[in-house]
Design a protein around this motif. Sequence first.
Motif, PDB file in Angstrom:
ATOM      1  N   GLU A 381      35.742  43.902  37.837  1.00  0.00           N
ATOM      2  CA  GLU A 381      35.306  42.791  38.762  1.00  0.00           C
ATOM      3  C   GLU A 381      34.443  41.957  38.006  1.00  0.00           C
ATOM      4  N   LYS A 382      33.896  42.218  36.925  1.00  0.00           N
ATOM      5  CA  LYS A 382      32.752  41.262  36.292  1.00  0.00           C
ATOM      6  C   LYS A 382      33.633  40.254  35.481  1.00  0.00           C
ATOM      7  N   ARG A 384      36.601  39.414  36.501  1.00  0.00           N
ATOM      8  CA  ARG A 384      37.470  38.691  37.518  1.00  0.00           C
ATOM      9  C   ARG A 384      36.495  37.413  38.084  1.00  0.00           C
ATOM     10  N   ARG A 385      35.335  37.783  38.223  1.00  0.00           N
ATOM     11  CA  ARG A 385      34.113  37.009  38.682  1.00  0.00           C
ATOM     12  C   ARG A 385      33.813  35.724  37.274  1.00  0.00           C
ATOM     13  N   GLU A 386      34.149  36.316  36.339  1.00  0.00           N
ATOM     14  CA  GLU A 386      33.919  35.238  35.103  1.00  0.00           C
ATOM     15  C   GLU A 386      35.195  34.377  35.084  1.00  0.00           C
ATOM     16  N   ILE A 389      34.711  31.863  37.690  1.00  0.00           N
ATOM     17  CA  ILE A 389      34.254  30.653  37.456  1.00  0.00           C
ATOM     18  C   ILE A 389      34.614  29.740  36.474  1.00  0.00           C
TER      19      ILE A 389
END
Length: 400
Positions: A381-382, A384-386, A389
């Motif tokens: 999830e981390k 994917r968020r990065e 961005i």
Amino acid sequence: MLRRHLLLLLLSSFVSVALSAHCTTVTATKTFQKCMNLPTQQASIAWTFHPHNATLDLVFFGNFISPSGWVGWGINPSSPGMTGARVLIAFSDPNSGQIITLPYILDPTVKLQRSPLLSRPLDIRLLSSSAALYGGKMATIHNGAAVQIYATLKLTPNKTKIHFIWNRGLYVQGYSPTIHPTTSDDLSSIATLDVASGTAASQSGGIETLRVIHGILNAVSWGLLLPIGAVTARYLRNVQALGPAWFYAHAGVQLAGFALGTIGFVIGIRLGELSPGVEYSLHRKLGIAVFTLGGLQTLALLFRPKTTNKFRKYWKSYHHFVGYACVVMGVVNVFQGFEAMAESGSYAKLAYCLGLSTLVGVCVALEVNSWVVFCRKSQEEKMRREGLIGVSEKESGSYS
């Protein structure tokens, strides 16, 4: 002199074992017509019944388990049990050191030693009584010392069946015997004897069967099924492929455990009624608490709010707290039950420990796996968020 005493001690121990293996009708002072081995404590009796005047001459053969202990036998006029029995107890006189026999009545006031057991005259027709150690006047009371307790009684005419009890204890405080040990043998020292025919029906078989059933049901239900149900809810609810099947499995296992536990609880109550004067305080209190918590958990299913209800989170907190408390207390009480049944080193306890250890091992493996899955998902999830961005930054740069 020392060798003579050692020889007498060895001979006394040998004879006590021999007497416990085969009953005898012959003693140093009397010869009896019938004899019988009793089912517990390596004890036996011999007697002569005189039907013309309903007189019974009887001798009880027992063994001391402590130099400061006691050995006794008695008759319960009303029922096959300890409470209400009229007994003769032999022990060493604290003043003279000689063996004496005193009469006692085991009424409800002495249950659980709430009041001292004091000698008093019996309300049955005891014509005579005495006691003697094997070896005569030179013999001394020691662990394993054989004792013979004699009595002559006048029975009720045409009533030849008697409820016979016997036991032994570790200590005598003054002239007040203290409570006997509570092993399986000590709690089963009851038999109904027909002095005319010489047959006896032991009362221990039924109680012992109930004890075994009680132990098995409670170990399986409170000690295994309820923990399995808790594990099912904790680790299978997040498996999406199962859908709602985890809930039905959880509820089914818990309801089955509670049903079996209820039967075991009722049998435990019955055992308490069949064993007056014996009470396992901690085991009993834990059993009542576990049964109450299990009942509350079962009732909680009927009042389960919907997932959209604002009280759902409070219900879940209550359900988790009561459930885990019930599981922990149930497992602790199973071990208390093994202590109560004097089965601390038995194969039954070993089998239960192996089953419980297997369940704990499965829980540890599932817990580690759930944390690995959780950490992996968090990392994904981390990332994917990065990644999102980064894409947005590139897109904003091209438009500029």
